[in-house]
Design a protein around this motif. Structure first.
Motif, short mmCIF file in Angstrom:
data_model
loop_
_atom_site.label_atom_id
_atom_site.label_comp_id
_atom_site.label_asym_id
_atom_site.label_seq_id
_atom_site.Cartn_x
_atom_site.Cartn_y
_atom_site.Cartn_z
N GLY A 117 4.55 3.48 3.27
CA GLY A 117 3.81 2.28 2.87
C GLY A 117 3.30 1.59 4.11
N ASP A 122 0.18 -1.32 -3.77
CA ASP A 122 1.16 -2.31 -4.25
C ASP A 122 0.60 -3.69 -3.95
N ARG A 123 -0.02 -4.27 -4.94
CA ARG A 123 -0.67 -5.58 -4.69
C ARG A 123 0.38 -6.65 -4.39
N ASN A 124 0.10 -7.47 -3.39
CA ASN A 124 0.96 -8.59 -3.00
C ASN A 124 2.34 -8.17 -2.50
N PHE A 125 2.51 -6.90 -2.13
CA PHE A 125 3.82 -6.43 -1.67
C PHE A 125 4.35 -7.29 -0.53
N ASN A 145 5.36 -10.79 -1.68
CA ASN A 145 6.50 -10.81 -2.61
C ASN A 145 7.81 -10.34 -1.98
N ASN A 146 7.73 -9.61 -0.87
CA ASN A 146 8.95 -9.01 -0.31
C ASN A 146 9.39 -9.55 1.03
N ASP A 167 -1.49 -6.75 0.57
CA ASP A 167 -1.23 -5.55 -0.24
C ASP A 167 -0.73 -4.39 0.62
N MET A 168 0.09 -3.56 0.01
CA MET A 168 0.57 -2.37 0.72
C MET A 168 -0.11 -1.14 0.13
N ARG A 205 0.17 2.77 -0.44
CA ARG A 205 1.16 3.85 -0.45
C ARG A 205 0.41 5.13 -0.15
#
Ligand SMILES: CC(C)(COP(=O)(O)OP(=O)(O)OC[C@H]1O[C@@H](n2cnc3c(N)ncnc32)[C@H](O)[C@@H]1OP(=O)(O)O)[C@@H](O)C(=O)NCCC(=O)NCCS
Length: 155
Positions: free
Chosen positions: A99, A121-124, A127-128, A142-143, A145
């Motif tokens: 990622g 992965d939107r907003n990864f 959010n993380n 965003d991430m 992959r």
């Protein structure tokens, strides 16, 4: 001096170096115990490290790769990534995922070695991680992959 690449116990992983690629020490410490850690060194000095965790069914995830800042852009990252890709090919893996952010030289770094975009992965990153992460003055949201498939090793 030549580059030595080898697997080391995850308990000996160079945490400070790994924080270059992942700013959360908690996250690094959480995936380390179930992962493999590889280091690249020269003359006994660790120049780079890479951490890969198994996801099951022949799939592995490259969680972290980092080269000491003073030694970046000298080909060590490329040498370490190639070695790790080869290690998992020989072990019979079917694919490696990674990622990364949606922009920057890292994206080219992985794609040059055959990784292809498979998901977003939107907003990864919002959010993380507790704090916003910036690269080149741009916030990472965003991430992407990416997946490298080993054609000869289909699960
Ligand atoms: C990503 C990283 C492991 C690459 O290792 P490296 O030893 O610097 O890379 P190499 O010397 O093998 O070069 C690979 C390519 O990346 C480019 N590159 C490396 N660092 C760069 C930087 N800071 N800015 C722009 N390009 C860079 C190189 O110029 C080269 O491209 P080229 O072949 O077109 O010249 C290393 O730069 C690093 O530790 N970065 C910080 C942590 C990180 O972002 N890890 C990846 C998380 S997704």
């Amino acid at each position: 001096m030549s580059l030595l690449i080898q697997e080391i116990p995850t308990t000996d992983a160079p945490i400070k170096l790994l924080l270059l690629a992942d700013p959360s020490e908690d996250k690094v410490r959480s995936y380390l115990p179930r992962s493999k850690c590889f280091v690249a060194s020269s003359g006994g000095v660790v120049l780079g490290a890479c951490v890969v965790q198994p996801l099951g069914e022949g799939t592995h995830e490259l969680m972290n790769i980092a080269i000491q800042p003073a030694h970046q852009k000298s080909g060590y990252g490329t040498a370490l990534l190639k070695w790790v890709i080869d290690f998992f090919r020989k072990s019979g893996a079917s694919q490696i995922e990674v990622g990364t952010g949606t922009f920057g030289y890292q994206l080219a770094f992985y794609q040059r070695h055959g990784f292809r975009v498979t998901r977003i992965d939107r907003n990864f990153f919002v959010n993380n991680y507790p704090e916003p992460i910036f690269e080149d003055g741009i916030q990472l949201f965003d991430m992407l992959r990416l997946t490298l498939r080993y054609p000869g090793n289909v699960a």
